[in-house]
Design an enzyme around this catalytic site. Structure first.
Site, PDB file in Angstrom:
ATOM      1  CG  HIS A 142      -1.499   0.904   1.190  1.00 18.16           C
ATOM      2  ND1 HIS A 142      -2.316   2.381   0.912  1.00 18.16           N
ATOM      3  CD2 HIS A 142      -1.612   2.148   2.267  1.00 18.16           C
ATOM      4  CE1 HIS A 142      -2.929   2.942   0.809  1.00 18.16           C
ATOM      5  NE2 HIS A 142      -2.420   3.436   1.655  1.00 18.16           N
ATOM      6  NE  ARG A 151       6.368  10.015  -0.751  1.00 22.60           N
ATOM      7  CZ  ARG A 151       5.658   9.627  -0.187  1.00 22.60           C
ATOM      8  NH1 ARG A 151       4.318  10.441   0.217  1.00 22.60           N
ATOM      9  NH2 ARG A 151       5.429   8.485  -0.151  1.00 22.60           N
ATOM     10  CD  GLU A 208      -6.973   3.702   3.773  1.00 24.64           C
ATOM     11  OE1 GLU A 208      -6.873   4.289   5.166  1.00 24.64           O
ATOM     12  OE2 GLU A 208      -5.849   4.344   2.963  1.00 24.64           O
ATOM     13  CB  SER A 266     -12.906   4.360  11.337  1.00 27.19           C
ATOM     14  OG  SER A 266     -12.663   5.909  10.539  1.00 27.19           O
TER      15      SER A 266
END
Lengths: 427, 427
Positions: A142, A151, A208, A266
């Site tokens: 991940h 990046r 996620e 969450s």
């Protein structure tokens, strides 16, 4: 202490479907509201919920040192604070009570009426009051995927990642149990090519796929937990969907990390499966790529082979499985996480929750978020109803499931299922 | 509703020193342990602590809708959850009871024995159970200083900073009241010029001069708080020393923000000064440099003129004042912070704490951390005992104080004082 509750040969006088996540070898803990509107702590065998408060009042835990009201509470925090010896004694006793060869309760119709519930008679609650919720970032796959996208693909992992089980604090107040719907969050985002942010609904709402462990009281302020003791302080695990708004995250996260992109919700599965129940499914963690500092070195198998899957169910349509992953892929394991978290003396309390971070595996099909599965939306996923998904649409329900399986025994977590509603509007 | 408790002309029959932070116009709230080892909620006038539990039991709050045990608790959470109308009624009543012209309690020696305590007879506790602790980063001068040192002096502020009241989640479990000593944290740091981290005691332990506000129950999951309502949900403020380990922070913080560098301890002053008590000291916030999105636009004066100072007291020596700052320097104010925090639907509960971030002013003498005051240790501070400080030494006590002053009325926070002990060792 032998884990007699784990005896694979035991069967229960309660009916258990062949593929149930909850055989008599599981005995998870949760909190539910009964048909009489009473909150109690309970467990589950097959599709029967068991009221531990009632069981205790009727004397079934005689000989185990428990306060009278330990199960008549709206959270598991106090029971968890009693420590591992007590959890084990209670779990072993429950296994005995419901063993096919024990007909004490089986033949007591009056007691059974008070103690047993069908699942449609109860409403699962949040199992613990979470003091602090920490989220790790422990899947190498991940972290590599995210680093590649945002990046530099050639230096996807930051220099600290192979040395530190990187983590950040998340929000306790927005942790909800399976079944509670959420709203699409609003917030600031930076339109492509612009230098001025705009306000509006997030366009990139994502799940996620994570698991989280729940701790007991572990240490005082200032006192580190040595890694060889860490396991003693882990009560059990749940499935965790750590909802994320990718566009809000991108604009807000430097330099202090994600904030509003994460703290709108969450979701967790409501039954905490104990570390003891997972004992038969221990596996090795991935080999360290770089040497790790002494306080992070451990002996033995500290990972668990837990098969995970994520499904998306559009409104009125059948679900599509979009990911299949496994908890064992985590580069940093739970004892490393807990040793790291406390090495500076940070206190860990009963009911604290620690998320694994998104669990992505080595193959594309095992990625743990839409961000990775669709590679920032470049490769939409085909759904069985003919539609496509880049991220999560309004009225989609995201369902995560997890279970272990070995030598004919299956121990599972059930599911965490959450529907995404449109942006909140005041009626 | 007039804030009669704020009447500047009122004096008390309790003695109040001329420069006391706690005249009868303050009436803060806290939790303390009495000489009889009982925990109660209390207030303070001058150097007298007042047991509100006893006051309530003796009937002094008649007519105000309060549950019998509202003050007989070990946290203020339930009282704060009662809402602003109740806080005001209680504060007004306390002002009446202790008014110099009211001799009901003054002349009742028996009642006074139960209700009043000298400060050396009590032990202040953490005033709230903090559900979630959020730390903002709202001082432009601080963000600019840090950006200049660690990134680029010409682009010290990140592009999002002038648009977002940047914040991150911090750790509730390590928030402690004034007076509790802490240990120097250990952790990973990256030696200069090396690519391999080492483990050991932090060499750069620092304070951060902050204030924090405590909220009441504000919203449900999904529901934003509009900025014009935000003030209704702020109970009061405390001083906050957000301890930091700069060397640990530097190595760990990318990409998810500070973690172990912060969560070893955060100290607060024990008396919560209500927003009502601070009413006379409202001032304008700094003018926005860039346009702000609608949900962050507010009317009126939302900042407060609170004079702050930080002292370091070495073991056995006199203290040295190392910083003088002011809460009014904050670029983003509390209503903007709360509106931002909830714009995505994040729930805020009674007892949540929100830190301002380090409060640095425009001059070097007003910087709020050693990092800035000594410019990364390049310009050590001379102490009155002849020693020098770049950061905090073992056995140093860091003391923060704050007060408002206007037209002869002074309202203050007392202090938050914390001693730094050497690295923890198991006895």
């Amino acid at each position: 202490m032998p884990l007699s509750a784990n005896n694979p040969d035991r069967t229960s006088w309660l009916h258990v479907d062949k593929n149930s996540d909850f055989p008599i070898q599981n005995i998870p803990f949760g909190v539910f509201l009964t048909r009489d509107d009473i909150i109690t702590i309970g467990t589950r065998i097959g599709d029967t919920a068991i009221d531990l408060g009632a069981l205790h009042q009727l004397g079934y835990f005689k000989g185990i040192p428990l306060t009278d009201d330990i199960f008549l509470q709206d959270t598991l925090n106090d029971f968890i604070a009693d420590g591992r010896k007590t959890w084990r004694a209670v779990r072993n006793r429950i296994a005995e009570i419901f063993d096919a060869e024990n007909d004490t309760l089986k033949n007591n119709t009056k007691h059974k009426k008070t103690i047993l519930f069908r699942l449609d008679e109860i409403e699962m609650q949040l199992p613990v009051q979470i003091g602090d919720y920490t989220d790790f970032y422990s899947s190498k796959e991940h972290a590599t995927n995210v680093g590649s996208m945002f990046r530099d693909p050639d230096n996807a992992l930051l220099p600290n990642w192979l040395h530190i089980p990187v983590a950040y604090h998340s929000r306790s107040s927005s942790v909800i149990p399976s079944g509670i719907p959420i709203h699409r969050p609003q917030g600031q985002t930076l339109p492509h090519g612009s230098s001025e942010p705009v306000f509006g609904p997030s366009k990139l709402v994502d799940f996620e796929l994570e698991m989280a462990f729940i701790t007991t009281d572990a240490n005082d302020l200032g006192e580190p937990i040595p890694i060889h003791e860490a396991e003693e302080y882990i009560f059990g695990l749940v499935l965790l969907n750590d909802w994320s708004a990718r566009d809000i995250q991108k604009w807000e996260y430097a330099p202090l990390g994600p904030f509003l992109a994460k703290n709108f919700a969450s979701s967790i599965s409501p039954w905490i499966v104990t570390l003891d129940a997972l004992e038969p499914f221990r596996v090795e963690s991935p080999k360290p790529i770089k040497p790790q500092l002494d306080y992070l070195k451990y002996k033995g198998k500290k990972s668990y082979d837990i098969q995970l899957e994520v499904a998306i169910q559009p409104k009125g349509a059948k679900e599509t499985i979009v990911s299949k992953s496994n908890f064992k892929y985590m580069y940093w394991n739970m004892v490393q996480q807990l040793a790291h978290h406390t090495v500076n003396g940070c206190p860990v309390n009963s009911g604290d929750m620690m998320g694994s971070g998104t669990i992505s595996g080595p193959t594309e099909a095992s990625y743990g978020s839409m961000l990775e599965l669709t590679w920032k939306g470049e490769k939409p996923i085909k759904m069985t109803d003919g539609t496509e998904r880049k991220f999560i649409n309004d009225y989609d329900t995201v369902i995560m499931r997890g279970h272990c399986e070995k030598d004919g025994t299956r121990i599972g977590f059930g599911e965490v299922s959450t529907k995404l509603l449109p942006v909140f509007s005041k009626k």
